[in-house]
Design an enzyme around this catalytic site. Structure first.
Site, short mmCIF file in Angstrom:
data_model
loop_
_atom_site.label_atom_id
_atom_site.label_comp_id
_atom_site.label_asym_id
_atom_site.label_seq_id
_atom_site.Cartn_x
_atom_site.Cartn_y
_atom_site.Cartn_z
N HIS A 58 -13.19 -17.53 13.50
CA HIS A 58 -13.52 -18.61 14.43
C HIS A 58 -12.63 -18.60 15.67
O HIS A 58 -12.54 -19.59 16.38
CB HIS A 58 -13.43 -19.97 13.71
N CYS A 72 -14.46 -14.93 34.94
CA CYS A 72 -13.97 -13.56 35.18
C CYS A 72 -13.40 -12.91 33.92
O CYS A 72 -13.07 -11.72 33.93
CB CYS A 72 -12.91 -13.55 36.29
N SER A 104 -11.05 -22.63 0.89
CA SER A 104 -12.31 -22.88 1.59
C SER A 104 -13.33 -23.41 0.59
O SER A 104 -13.45 -22.87 -0.50
CB SER A 104 -12.84 -21.59 2.22
N ARG A 136 -8.70 -26.50 -4.20
CA ARG A 136 -8.67 -27.83 -4.81
C ARG A 136 -10.05 -28.44 -4.66
O ARG A 136 -10.52 -28.65 -3.54
CB ARG A 136 -7.66 -28.72 -4.10
ZN LIG Z 1 -11.35 -16.45 36.23
#
Ligand SMILES: [Zn+2]
Length: 281
Positions: free
Chosen positions: A126, A137, A225, A251
């Site tokens: 993630h 840019c 998870s 858990r």
């Molecule tokens: Zn930039």
């Protein structure tokens, strides 16, 4: 240092079963938010966590007010992450890799704690809060430099009393009105933290990297998870298709308990440390 509690009888038996299933194999590790809770980072998906309505990438891109709110919250979140330390779980995974037992770690966390604990092969599914990039840019910025810039432009943000938080921990709009949004210093374009937003897909190349790590391994540990995120389930299925042992440490229930070779219902810090101590090189 985190205080580590003793394992109960069921968890101790689970660790023994897991060691029997994993011994002698090269192991890929997949981690979620539960691995970082002992470092003081809350698990928003964990039991008892408040319902959260995360900002979507469309909201972020479309509205300047949303971006102000996001950046104030993100800045505070980053400061909490920067103050957190890796725990025994992060260290155990890094230790397993150093000893040649673990092939690397795939994580759903954006806190950067695996890298700081010394893990070398880290796939951050993630993304990471440590980096910010320009959507125009492509220039990449270190979050620490950006945080300094945000605080120089908005000195009031360093005073916690100036920030109003809602019941779910989100920043309330009225405290973000005067916030100056950081811009790209190269082109003036819109900056975005290098994290996958709610409603955004994991970049295909990133998922392939995770698949390759599982593919090059002979077992899978999933820690912290509850597997509500589909990418975790897909990686688990890759391992199951090859009939690899899968150990789940969490858990509470996960979406895949019935598909695990061994499920250990206990804290990840103490279990991962016990596994690292017991698994031979
Ligand atoms: Zn930039």
């Amino acid at each position: 240092m985190t205080t580590v509690t003793e394992l109960d009888a069921a968890a101790t038996a689970g660790v023994a079963d897991a060691v029997a299933a994993l011994a002698g194999r090269r192991i890929a590790v997949l981690t979620g938010a539960g691995v970082s809770t002992d470092s003081g980072i809350p698990d928003y998906r964990g039991k008892g966590a408040p319902v959260r309505t995360p900002m979507t990438v469309d909201q972020f891109l479309a509205s300047e007010a949303a971006r102000r709110r996001y950046w104030v919250g993100s800045h505070l979140g980053w400061r909490a992450f920067a103050a957190a330390e890796p725990n025994d779980g992060h260290r155990a995974i890094a230790d397993l890799e150093m000893r040649g037992v673990a092939t690397g770690v795939i994580t759903q966390n954006v806190d950067g704690l695996h890298v700081r604990a010394g893990s070398r092969r880290v796939v951050e599914l993630h993304g990471t809060m440590r980096r910010v990039f320009c959507t125009h840019c492509g220039q990449v910025f270190d979050r620490r430099d950006l945080a300094r810039r945000v605080e120089a432009d908005n000195p009031w943000i360093a005073v916690p009393e100036n920030i109003a938080l809602g019941p779910d921990g989100d920043v309330l709009p009225e405290s973000t009105d005067g916030f100056r949004i950081p811009e790209c210093t190269v082109c003036g374009g819109m900056l975005k933290p290098d994290v996958v937003f709610f409603g955004e897909f994991i970049p295909a190349g990133k998922f392939r990297e995770a698949e390759q790590l599982v593919h090059g391994s002979e077992a899978l540990i999933i820690a912290g998870s509850s597997l509500v995120v589909n990418s975790g389930i897909r990686l688990l299925e890759r391992a199951r298709r090859r009939r690899l042992p899968v150990v789940i440490v969490n858990r509470g229930a996960t979406r895949a308990d019935s598909r695990a070779t061994v499920k250990i219902d206990a804290g990840t810090s103490e279990v991962l440390r016990a596994l690292a101590e017991a698994l031979p090189e």
